[in-house]
Scaffold this motif. Structure first.
Motif, PDB file in Angstrom:
ATOM      1  N   MET A 120       6.937  -7.391   9.251  1.00  0.00           N
ATOM      2  CA  MET A 120       6.341  -6.848   7.905  1.00  0.00           C
ATOM      3  C   MET A 120       4.993  -5.673   8.519  1.00  0.00           C
ATOM      4  SD  MET A 120       6.896  -6.405   4.964  1.00  0.00           S
ATOM      5  CE  MET A 120       6.215  -4.521   4.508  1.00  0.00           C
ATOM      6  N   GLY A 121       4.320  -6.344   9.632  1.00  0.00           N
ATOM      7  CA  GLY A 121       3.233  -5.868  10.233  1.00  0.00           C
ATOM      8  C   GLY A 121       3.701  -4.471  11.117  1.00  0.00           C
ATOM      9  N   GLU A 122       4.965  -4.567  11.749  1.00  0.00           N
ATOM     10  CA  GLU A 122       5.550  -3.384  12.004  1.00  0.00           C
ATOM     11  C   GLU A 122       6.003  -2.242  10.997  1.00  0.00           C
ATOM     12  OE1 GLU A 122       5.777  -2.669  15.148  1.00  0.00           O
ATOM     13  OE2 GLU A 122       5.386  -4.364  16.212  1.00  0.00           O
ATOM     14  N   ILE A 123       6.601  -2.904   9.917  1.00  0.00           N
ATOM     15  CA  ILE A 123       7.058  -1.903   8.679  1.00  0.00           C
ATOM     16  C   ILE A 123       5.664  -0.951   8.201  1.00  0.00           C
ATOM     17  CG2 ILE A 123       7.922  -1.880   6.448  1.00  0.00           C
ATOM     18  CD1 ILE A 123       9.681  -4.256   7.419  1.00  0.00           C
ATOM     19  N   ASN A 133      -5.503  -9.823  10.311  1.00  0.00           N
ATOM     20  CA  ASN A 133      -4.764  -9.357  11.484  1.00  0.00           C
ATOM     21  C   ASN A 133      -3.718 -10.283  11.738  1.00  0.00           C
ATOM     22  OD1 ASN A 133      -4.880  -7.273  13.343  1.00  0.00           O
ATOM     23  ND2 ASN A 133      -5.605  -8.812  15.027  1.00  0.00           N
ATOM     24  N   VAL A 134      -3.087 -11.007  10.789  1.00  0.00           N
ATOM     25  CA  VAL A 134      -2.099 -11.994  11.085  1.00  0.00           C
ATOM     26  C   VAL A 134      -0.759 -11.211  11.336  1.00  0.00           C
ATOM     27  CG1 VAL A 134      -2.856 -13.600   9.290  1.00  0.00           C
ATOM     28  CG2 VAL A 134      -1.407 -11.733   8.434  1.00  0.00           C
ATOM     29  N   SER A 135      -0.703  -9.861  11.042  1.00  0.00           N
ATOM     30  CA  SER A 135       0.394  -9.127  11.433  1.00  0.00           C
ATOM     31  C   SER A 135       0.300  -8.187  12.659  1.00  0.00           C
ATOM     32  CB  SER A 135       1.059  -8.383  10.147  1.00  0.00           C
ATOM     33  OG  SER A 135       0.064  -7.448   9.781  1.00  0.00           O
ATOM     34  N   GLY A 136      -1.047  -8.183  13.186  1.00  0.00           N
ATOM     35  CA  GLY A 136      -1.490  -7.114  14.285  1.00  0.00           C
ATOM     36  C   GLY A 136      -1.832  -5.605  13.566  1.00  0.00           C
ATOM     37  N   LEU A 137      -1.592  -5.638  12.312  1.00  0.00           N
ATOM     38  CA  LEU A 137      -1.719  -4.209  11.758  1.00  0.00           C
ATOM     39  C   LEU A 137      -3.203  -3.701  11.689  1.00  0.00           C
ATOM     40  CD1 LEU A 137      -0.602  -1.714  10.200  1.00  0.00           C
ATOM     41  CD2 LEU A 137      -0.935  -3.131   8.077  1.00  0.00           C
ATOM     42  N   GLN A 138      -4.118  -4.701  11.273  1.00  0.00           N
ATOM     43  CA  GLN A 138      -5.342  -4.257  11.422  1.00  0.00           C
ATOM     44  C   GLN A 138      -6.270  -3.891  12.653  1.00  0.00           C
ATOM     45  OE1 GLN A 138      -9.085  -4.386   9.304  1.00  0.00           O
ATOM     46  NE2 GLN A 138      -7.552  -4.681   8.670  1.00  0.00           N
ATOM     47  N   GLN A 139      -5.750  -4.437  13.791  1.00  0.00           N
ATOM     48  CA  GLN A 139      -6.271  -4.172  15.292  1.00  0.00           C
ATOM     49  C   GLN A 139      -5.581  -2.748  15.514  1.00  0.00           C
ATOM     50  OE1 GLN A 139      -8.523  -5.860  16.617  1.00  0.00           O
ATOM     51  NE2 GLN A 139      -8.739  -3.949  17.697  1.00  0.00           N
ATOM     52  N   ARG A 140      -4.558  -2.587  15.246  1.00  0.00           N
ATOM     53  CA  ARG A 140      -3.827  -1.134  15.432  1.00  0.00           C
ATOM     54  C   ARG A 140      -4.679  -0.119  14.826  1.00  0.00           C
ATOM     55  NH1 ARG A 140       2.754  -2.159  14.837  1.00  0.00           N
ATOM     56  NH2 ARG A 140       3.152  -2.365  17.289  1.00  0.00           N
ATOM     57  N   ARG A 146      13.084  -2.323   7.222  1.00  0.00           N
ATOM     58  CA  ARG A 146      12.375  -1.066   6.869  1.00  0.00           C
ATOM     59  C   ARG A 146      13.046  -0.473   5.609  1.00  0.00           C
ATOM     60  NH1 ARG A 146      10.884   4.281   7.412  1.00  0.00           N
ATOM     61  NH2 ARG A 146       8.586   4.564   7.388  1.00  0.00           N
ATOM     62  N   ARG A 147      14.325  -0.218   5.510  1.00  0.00           N
ATOM     63  CA  ARG A 147      15.025   0.334   4.733  1.00  0.00           C
ATOM     64  C   ARG A 147      15.003  -0.584   3.379  1.00  0.00           C
ATOM     65  NH1 ARG A 147      19.706   0.460   6.853  1.00  0.00           N
ATOM     66  NH2 ARG A 147      20.768  -0.693   5.735  1.00  0.00           N
ATOM     67  N   TRP A 148      15.256  -1.871   3.522  1.00  0.00           N
ATOM     68  CA  TRP A 148      15.358  -2.605   2.310  1.00  0.00           C
ATOM     69  C   TRP A 148      13.785  -2.595   1.907  1.00  0.00           C
ATOM     70  CZ3 TRP A 148      17.582  -7.999   3.898  1.00  0.00           C
ATOM     71  CH2 TRP A 148      18.897  -7.919   4.134  1.00  0.00           C
ATOM     72  N   TRP A 149      12.704  -2.802   2.522  1.00  0.00           N
ATOM     73  CA  TRP A 149      11.284  -2.573   1.887  1.00  0.00           C
ATOM     74  C   TRP A 149      11.207  -1.235   1.186  1.00  0.00           C
ATOM     75  CZ3 TRP A 149       6.842   0.485   3.023  1.00  0.00           C
ATOM     76  CH2 TRP A 149       5.752  -0.204   2.562  1.00  0.00           C
ATOM     77  N   LEU A 150      11.534  -0.321   1.834  1.00  0.00           N
ATOM     78  CA  LEU A 150      11.257   1.119   0.892  1.00  0.00           C
ATOM     79  C   LEU A 150      12.088   1.209  -0.366  1.00  0.00           C
ATOM     80  CD1 LEU A 150      11.499   3.513   4.087  1.00  0.00           C
ATOM     81  CD2 LEU A 150       9.640   2.821   2.750  1.00  0.00           C
ATOM     82  N   TRP A 180       3.060  -0.629   9.807  1.00  0.00           N
ATOM     83  CA  TRP A 180       2.497   0.166  10.901  1.00  0.00           C
ATOM     84  C   TRP A 180       3.292   1.495  10.754  1.00  0.00           C
ATOM     85  CZ3 TRP A 180      -1.632   1.911  13.394  1.00  0.00           C
ATOM     86  CH2 TRP A 180      -1.257   2.936  14.415  1.00  0.00           C
ATOM     87  N   SER A 181       4.675   1.415  10.592  1.00  0.00           N
ATOM     88  CA  SER A 181       5.347   2.703  10.738  1.00  0.00           C
ATOM     89  C   SER A 181       5.013   3.664   9.588  1.00  0.00           C
ATOM     90  CB  SER A 181       6.904   2.231  10.890  1.00  0.00           C
ATOM     91  OG  SER A 181       7.355   2.037   9.632  1.00  0.00           O
ATOM     92  N   LEU A 182       4.696   2.942   8.657  1.00  0.00           N
ATOM     93  CA  LEU A 182       4.226   3.991   7.304  1.00  0.00           C
ATOM     94  C   LEU A 182       3.048   4.505   7.805  1.00  0.00           C
ATOM     95  CD1 LEU A 182       4.576   4.524   4.224  1.00  0.00           C
ATOM     96  CD2 LEU A 182       3.236   2.554   3.845  1.00  0.00           C
ATOM     97  N   TYR A 183       2.047   3.637   8.229  1.00  0.00           N
ATOM     98  CA  TYR A 183       0.849   4.380   8.486  1.00  0.00           C
ATOM     99  C   TYR A 183       0.537   5.446   9.441  1.00  0.00           C
ATOM    100  CZ  TYR A 183      -4.278   4.618   9.269  1.00  0.00           C
ATOM    101  OH  TYR A 183      -5.644   5.172   9.211  1.00  0.00           O
TER     102      TYR A 183
END
Length: 206
Positions: free
Chosen positions: A66-69, A132-139, A30-34, A71-74
């Motif tokens: 990446m979906g977890e990252i 929904n490949v990352s699970g983000l959409q359903q969350r 997550r830090r790298w992505w930010l 999701w943490s932002l959202y």
């Protein structure tokens, strides 16, 4: 008397003495992505001093990590929007929900790491965000469906569709607003999305 404390001793440990965990892998990714760095699982495993197979067992795959990252932002933006709306006693029902929806869309439009990511990896980024490949959409749908259910049970809204379907459509409308610069070259504008939200949730715009 020694000046060493448990903290100073822990900080002086060699990297090889530190044990990586799934959570530390997420935090580093997550830090790298930010910071605008591309997500490379081989480099991440090397930095954590674990095998790639171990890292894959922890995170599943690159899409899921990446979906977890994302999701943490959202989730942070969503929680902040909820807190602001709840702090305003004048907001109720459709006004309460619309304020939350608008705040989230504005925050995502202005989220620089997100838009840097989409510019650098547009195909993968949009796939993660709009499928929904990352699970983000359903969350996202589940989160909004729970909020709609709460307002429905309280009798504060009366939409003409069930909470899950309503959540799906308002998420899709939000995506068209937030990512429209990348999708069709339009400037993101949250107001039409908020207008559509009111129509769907309450059946009118007053």
């Amino acid at each position: 008397m020694s000046n060493q404390t448990p903290l100073s001793m822990a900080l002086s440990q060699r990297k090889s003495d530190e044990r990586a965990t799934p959570l530390s892998a997420f935090r580093m990714a997550r830090r790298w992505w930010l910071e605008g760095r591309r997500l490379n699982l081989s480099l991440l495993a090397e930095e954590l001093d674990v095998g790639r197979a171990t890292l894959m067992r922890w995170v599943g795959n690159k899409d899921l990590l990446m979906g977890e990252i994302l999701w943490s932002l959202y989730r942070n933006i969503y929680d902040e929007a909820i807190a602001r709306a709840e702090a305003d006693p004048k907001l109720d029902g459709i006004d309460f929900l619309t304020q939350i929806y608008t705040d989230i869309n504005v925050a995502l439009i202005n989220a620089q790491p997100l838009h840097d990511f989409l510019r650098n990896e547009p195909q993968w980024g949009l796939q993660l965000l709009t499928s929904n490949v990352s699970g983000l959409q359903q969350r996202l749908v589940d989160t909004w469906a729970r909020l709609f259910d709460k307002e429905l049970r309280a009798g504060r809204i009366n939409p003409e569709m069930d909470a899950d379907t309503l959540a799906y459509f308002i998420i899709r409308i939000g995506e068209g607003t937030i990512y429209c610069d990348l999708i069709c070259g339009r400037t993101p504008d949250p107001q039409p999305a908020s207008h559509a939200f009111r129509l769907l949730v309450n059946g009118h715009c007053s």
